[in-house]
Design a protein around this motif. Structure first.
Motif, PDB file in Angstrom:
ATOM      1  N   LEU B 173       0.813  -1.215   0.000  1.00  0.00           N
ATOM      2  CA  LEU B 173       0.000   0.000   0.000  1.00  0.00           C
ATOM      3  C   LEU B 173       0.846   1.265   0.000  1.00  0.00           C
ATOM      4  CD1 LEU B 173      -2.724  -1.054   2.609  1.00  0.00           C
ATOM      5  CD2 LEU B 173      -2.943  -1.000   0.130  1.00  0.00           C
ATOM      6  N   GLY B 174       2.151   1.109  -0.051  1.00  0.00           N
ATOM      7  CA  GLY B 174       3.001   2.292  -0.047  1.00  0.00           C
ATOM      8  C   GLY B 174       3.196   2.888   1.329  1.00  0.00           C
ATOM      9  N   LEU B 175       2.845   2.117   2.373  1.00  0.00           N
ATOM     10  CA  LEU B 175       2.924   2.649   3.735  1.00  0.00           C
ATOM     11  C   LEU B 175       4.293   2.420   4.379  1.00  0.00           C
ATOM     12  CD1 LEU B 175      -0.647   1.705   5.012  1.00  0.00           C
ATOM     13  CD2 LEU B 175       0.213   3.941   4.295  1.00  0.00           C
ATOM     14  N   LYS B 176       5.228   1.837   3.607  1.00  0.00           N
ATOM     15  CA  LYS B 176       6.600   1.697   4.092  1.00  0.00           C
ATOM     16  C   LYS B 176       6.704   0.747   5.274  1.00  0.00           C
ATOM     17  CE  LYS B 176       8.027   4.896   1.154  1.00  0.00           C
ATOM     18  NZ  LYS B 176       8.914   4.482   0.050  1.00  0.00           N
ATOM     19  N   GLY B 177       6.051  -0.396   5.160  1.00  0.00           N
ATOM     20  CA  GLY B 177       6.108  -1.399   6.213  1.00  0.00           C
ATOM     21  C   GLY B 177       7.457  -2.094   6.291  1.00  0.00           C
ATOM     22  N   SER B 178       7.577  -2.966   7.281  1.00  0.00           N
ATOM     23  CA  SER B 178       8.845  -3.642   7.565  1.00  0.00           C
ATOM     24  C   SER B 178       8.962  -4.977   6.853  1.00  0.00           C
ATOM     25  CB  SER B 178       8.958  -3.897   9.063  1.00  0.00           C
ATOM     26  OG  SER B 178       7.976  -4.847   9.464  1.00  0.00           O
ATOM     27  N   GLY B 179       7.872  -5.457   6.232  1.00  0.00           N
ATOM     28  CA  GLY B 179       7.861  -6.851   5.808  1.00  0.00           C
ATOM     29  C   GLY B 179       7.548  -7.734   7.006  1.00  0.00           C
ATOM     30  N   MET B 302       2.246  10.946   3.503  1.00  0.00           N
ATOM     31  CA  MET B 302       2.124  10.352   2.171  1.00  0.00           C
ATOM     32  C   MET B 302       1.104  11.130   1.362  1.00  0.00           C
ATOM     33  SD  MET B 302       1.367   6.474   0.815  1.00  0.00           S
ATOM     34  CE  MET B 302      -0.337   6.330   1.291  1.00  0.00           C
ATOM     35  N   ALA B 303       1.555  11.708   0.259  1.00  0.00           N
ATOM     36  CA  ALA B 303       0.647  12.451  -0.612  1.00  0.00           C
ATOM     37  C   ALA B 303       0.589  11.759  -1.971  1.00  0.00           C
ATOM     38  CB  ALA B 303       1.144  13.878  -0.793  1.00  0.00           C
ATOM     39  N   ARG B 304      -0.619  11.660  -2.527  1.00  0.00           N
ATOM     40  CA  ARG B 304      -0.731  11.162  -3.896  1.00  0.00           C
ATOM     41  C   ARG B 304      -1.155  12.313  -4.790  1.00  0.00           C
ATOM     42  NH1 ARG B 304      -3.673   6.276  -4.552  1.00  0.00           N
ATOM     43  NH2 ARG B 304      -1.633   5.604  -3.844  1.00  0.00           N
ATOM     44  N   ILE B 305      -0.372  12.555  -5.826  1.00  0.00           N
ATOM     45  CA  ILE B 305      -0.669  13.643  -6.755  1.00  0.00           C
ATOM     46  C   ILE B 305      -0.584  13.069  -8.164  1.00  0.00           C
ATOM     47  CG2 ILE B 305       0.024  15.942  -7.525  1.00  0.00           C
ATOM     48  CD1 ILE B 305       1.604  16.002  -4.729  1.00  0.00           C
TER      49      ILE B 305
ATOM     50  N   THR C   7      -4.680   3.426  -2.787  1.00  0.00           N
ATOM     51  CA  THR C   7      -3.260   3.110  -2.846  1.00  0.00           C
ATOM     52  C   THR C   7      -3.039   1.732  -3.449  1.00  0.00           C
ATOM     53  OG1 THR C   7      -3.444   2.394  -0.586  1.00  0.00           O
ATOM     54  CG2 THR C   7      -2.529   4.582  -0.934  1.00  0.00           C
ATOM     55  N   LEU C   8      -4.016   0.872  -3.272  1.00  0.00           N
ATOM     56  CA  LEU C   8      -3.883  -0.460  -3.854  1.00  0.00           C
ATOM     57  C   LEU C   8      -3.714  -0.404  -5.369  1.00  0.00           C
ATOM     58  CD1 LEU C   8      -6.318  -2.788  -1.923  1.00  0.00           C
ATOM     59  CD2 LEU C   8      -3.994  -3.347  -2.637  1.00  0.00           C
ATOM     60  N   VAL C   9      -4.289   0.603  -5.964  1.00  0.00           N
ATOM     61  CA  VAL C   9      -4.212   0.699  -7.421  1.00  0.00           C
ATOM     62  C   VAL C   9      -2.766   0.818  -7.892  1.00  0.00           C
ATOM     63  CG1 VAL C   9      -4.882   2.089  -9.411  1.00  0.00           C
ATOM     64  CG2 VAL C   9      -6.487   1.731  -7.527  1.00  0.00           C
TER      65      VAL C   9
END
Lengths: 385, 385, 385
Positions: B173-179, B302-305, C7-9
């Motif tokens: 999801l782009g949330l920068k998780g750790s795995g 987190m910004a989506r543009i 974000t899934l997209v």
């Protein structure tokens, strides 16, 4: 334009076939643990496994990625880096083990030339992949013929189609075969062992004859092999102060006999070699050509239990001679007994437990009078992919 | 013949599946440029990035090729060499970062053992891949627990199926998780850090607990982790003249707390650790066990543009303690503030701009009284493949 | 939940395409044998081939694995380790040659930026892959511009779509083209050559113009290129006792002209360069900026005989100048004549036989007054996969 069209015919075909149907990737990796029971921290074996002795916790012995493929009807490629190689004080760099091409002379590739770095065809256990070998390390006596079992050169192999298939089956059937190094092999190679530059412009010559007979259902493979050449002690192998002959070239020649009775279910594997080669002499503080001899006998068994494979074994080995590729052509007297078993719960995983009773004298200019005895329990987990 | 047919069943299945459906290749690479604005050429950070300081033009920080795959229902393989590793004075050799196998105990691999070299489960930022991390380098305080974040050993991880999926989503999801390093992890490892041989036959022990809660739509992951062991100062790490204790074994133990509020769109990430470990003491010219403490706080967004992703951030860090794997267990006092942003125009490319204000005292036997302050502008381009 | 869906997209699309359609693997390897006829064991060429001179039996010159692919419409990846690189006294480690990304600015990628380590666009023979080159080694005069022809930096290339296709055809048609380094190229790079860290925070600048004209059926490519910068003599390159200027920074600038008449069937290839750079001066025992000049002329021919390709050639070269990346910026005066032929029985195999008549003066602080003359027969087998 005619010229252009003509030449177009030759090359662009390549793009029609998919790269991944031509080249494949497979591999295996081995993780060891030697720290459980270890009676003598000074008992070591440089060629076997650097994690013997003190500080021997977890240790990665091999990480092999194999890029291979029959890239055309008569051309076979095999490139195998090992990502558990050391460079200076840091470990786990990628370094070539095999990098060769087989060029077949006939449609069945019964006759083929091999160019590049590959195993020198000396000894069954040397030919057998570490992926398939039951015991954790090869025997000192025959493995000391070449560090990493390999060298750089040009080899010729011949085996009839039916026997090529048999060599392949002996691996696939779980019988721990050697793979196909021909019924007859012959070659010329640098002689300084794998990943080391040539130093004397003289080649080693080698020949081998090995045939996997089928008696009823029982496969039995006797073999014989010999090589001769001049090994040069490299400057970076010598302790300061050790004496050598003038040009540091030493006679290096051996002959070995092999007998393999494949485990159906009882197996026996025995090899012995005699020869001459450089060896450190502590009486004279010099490296001299000396006689060497040694070999091993292994009894093993293949059991299948609910699709698991289990290979118990017992192996005794002896070696009296030098190891040319070690410091000062280190002098060895090895007596060792190993008992253990390999367990394959499926084709992806293997676990080996190995108890070793060892008496090793290994001496060079720096470490003189060094006889070490002891025993240790060794464990290896292997993944095949 | 029966024996032969039976054994045939076991192995040759392998050839039915295609190698490329079993093993995959992906990777990423990072190119950095630090030379634009740099106020102090003596301000350096060995563990972060060797291109800080003078001569810092273009620099390849990482070239990762990852060979991985679920090679059977319960066996997962992960081999990751980095082709930006140094050997002696030459750069960009291929050296292993990860080489491990996960063996699941149940059908969903909720319980699994990991064998080999991998990240030791200490700290969220350590677990998070450099491919996903926003800031260019990890914080000194927690990253100093292990060079390259990794070591060789045997680990156990547990996470319920649903949380395994969540760990995966937090990256996707782009949330920068750790795995996925488990909700609970436990392990034993050599303790000398990645690609270095064990030296004391004693293992480090580690445990970690981390849970990604979902409150409404907001993911929040608190965690706690601790390890203990004995680190041995290796001979090649010591300046000639520096004093050590008799067997060069030093207590090495830490405990860390983690809080991650994932950027939806505002995020907060904070970690802190305390402990003891070897550290150079310039008063006595010796390496001693000393207390250490430090951590960091980062605020991000987190910004989506237009399908681009943009992550501005600000991060402050502090560390007072030694770095065991550096020369003489170099003594550090670090205060640093970073502001910057990561821009992802698409999933293949990333650009990070990072302005760093830093005060770093780093001292060893050779370089005593060395406090460096300054600021620098750093840029990184990353490709994902 | 909306946030999550959005974000899934972006990310998970990656899993829909197969990795092996995005990334491909190809490569080549070269095995040499120089030991057949060799009149002078002291005649050597460090940059050409370390197996010239004594001890020159079999030698692996290159083992290249190339991971590449157009990973998105505008992003092209190229990572090429060479597994015949040396680290210390051991050979055949994997080390990066190329590691770059091309980012196109338009849909046909006519305008593109290249980030990373790649060939610096200086000289046609330098650009031409060793996989395609007829002669065994590049000429000293122009190849001395950069060890391994490469450096780390940022480059811009432009070529119209039609000419990009032509660059590609010139390779595919067996005409031994250079590949596509643009009609116009421009770049900034560290200047310390491949796999060596930057030392002066100053970039080298380079520009190149090259156009493959088609006159009737005949392709002709003239070109011009030049670069300038400051090279730093690294500490590990200097003999103890040699004198340098204060900051060891030396002017390093060159300009070269190229003319290639592609072999249809007769070909001619000529390049010449002049410039200034660091060079050892034995009169003063110091490294100084000195003038350099040199180039080569090659006549070749492409014959097709029953789908085999045969390329006989004759090449003469001259170089008077220093080699900045060798010990003490070693001083050279090279006069050399080569005759030989490349034979391609199919697209997988190539065999080159090369007879070299050489007069080489190469002198540094340790080896002063060293003029070596002689001739040698060289053989190379190459496999393409």
């Amino acid at each position: 334009q005619a010229q252009t069209k003509d030449t177009l015919v030759l090359k662009p075909k390549a793009s029609l076939e998919k790269w991944y149907d031509k080249i494949s990737l497979r591999g295996y990796a081995q993780l060891r643990y030697n720290g459980l029971i270890e009676s003598n921290p000074n008992l070591k074996c440089e060629q076997c496994d650097r994690s013997w002795g003190d500080g021997g916790d977890f240790f990665i012995r091999r990480i092999r990625l194999i890029f291979f493929g029959q890239i055309s009807k008569k051309v076979y490629l095999y490139i195998q880096p090992d990502f558990a190689s050391s460079a200076g004080t840091s470990s786990n760099f990628g370094q070539i083990r095999d990098a060769y091409v087989d060029v077949g002379l006939d449609n069945d590739n019964e006759f083929r030339f091999r160019f590049g770095q590959s195993k020198i065809p000396y000894g069954f256990e040397n030919m057998q992949s570490s992926q398939n070998r039951i015991t954790l390390d090869r025997n000192d006596a025959i493995n000391s013929a070449a560090a990493n079992e390999r060298d750089l050169g040009l080899f010729f192999y011949w085996a009839p189609k039916e026997i090529r298939q048999r060599f392949s089956d002996l691996v696939k059937l779980g019988l721990k075969g050697s793979g196909d190094y021909g019924v007859f092999g012959f070659g010329a190679y640098n002689g300084q062992t794998a990943n080391r530059p040539d130093l004397n412009n003289k080649q080693h010559l080698i020949a081998r004859l090995s045939y996997p007979f089928l008696f009823g259902k029982q496969f039995i493979e006797p073999g014989i092999q010999a090589y001769t050449g001049k090994y040069v002690m490299a400057a970076d192998q010598l302790s300061s102060g050790v004496k050598t002959n003038a040009n540091r070239n030493y006679l290096d020649q051996r002959i070995a006999a092999t007998l393999v009775v494949y485990p159906q279910p009882f197996g026996l594997q025995a090899e012995y070699n005699i020869g001459k080669g450089p060896e450190f002499n502590k009486q004279t503080d010099s490296i001299e050509v000396k006689s060497l001899n040694g070999g091993y006998v292994m009894l093993n068994y293949m059991a299948r239990i609910n699709n698991h494979l289990l290979y118990p074994f017992i192996k005794a080995q002896y070696y009296d001679g030098g190891k040319k590729h070690e410091r000062d052509a280190r002098s060895y007297l090895v007596k060792e007994l190993e008992v253990g078993a390999e367990w394959e719960p499926n084709k992806f995983l293997e676990l080996v437990v190995n108890y070793t009773f060892s008496s090793r004298r290994f001496e060079d200019f720096v470490l003189q009078d060094n006889l070490q005895r002891g025993s240790l329990l060794r464990i290896q987990a292997q993944v095949n992919f």
